[in-house]
Design a protein around this motif. Structure first.
Motif: not given
Length: 106
Positions: A33-57
């Motif tokens: 469960l801890e590993s899954a939560v960490e993967r989800r945090r990483d995915a959310d962080r990646d998603e947020n970074e992607l959204a920021a890049r899309i907004q900048a574009l």
């Protein structure tokens, strides 16, 4: 009575083993469960970074579109000015030729 103590002791040992197995399974599940939560945090962080890049574009695209519009307006003005200058030069050439032709006749 000795059998009862023996049975009770065997049950306690069996229960202890079962508890140990259940505890290990619980710890493994918690680790998973801890590993899954960490993967989800990483995915959310990646998603947020992607959204920021899309907004900048998108902002860059809007800025570039505005610059392009400005450049097109400027190009049209330059073309219009160029045509006006060309027309004036043509008129001046005609006038100069006319004056030269008149001067040669006289």
């Amino acid at each position: 009575m000795n059998d009862r103590v023996s049975n009770s002791s065997a049950m306690t040992e069996s229960s202890a083993v079962e508890i140990e197995i259940a505890t290990r399974r619980l710890m493994a599940a918690l680790d998973a469960l801890e590993s899954a939560v960490e993967r989800r945090r990483d995915a959310d962080r990646d998603e947020n970074e992607l959204a920021a890049r899309i907004q900048a574009l998108g902002a860059d695209r809007s800025r570039l579109a505005d610059e392009l519009d400005g450049a097109l307006v400027k190009a049209r003005k330059l073309e219009r000015t160029n045509r006006e200058i060309s027309d004036r030069l043509d008129s001046a050439i005609v006038t100069i030729r006319s004056v030269l032709d008149t001067g040669e006749d006289g």
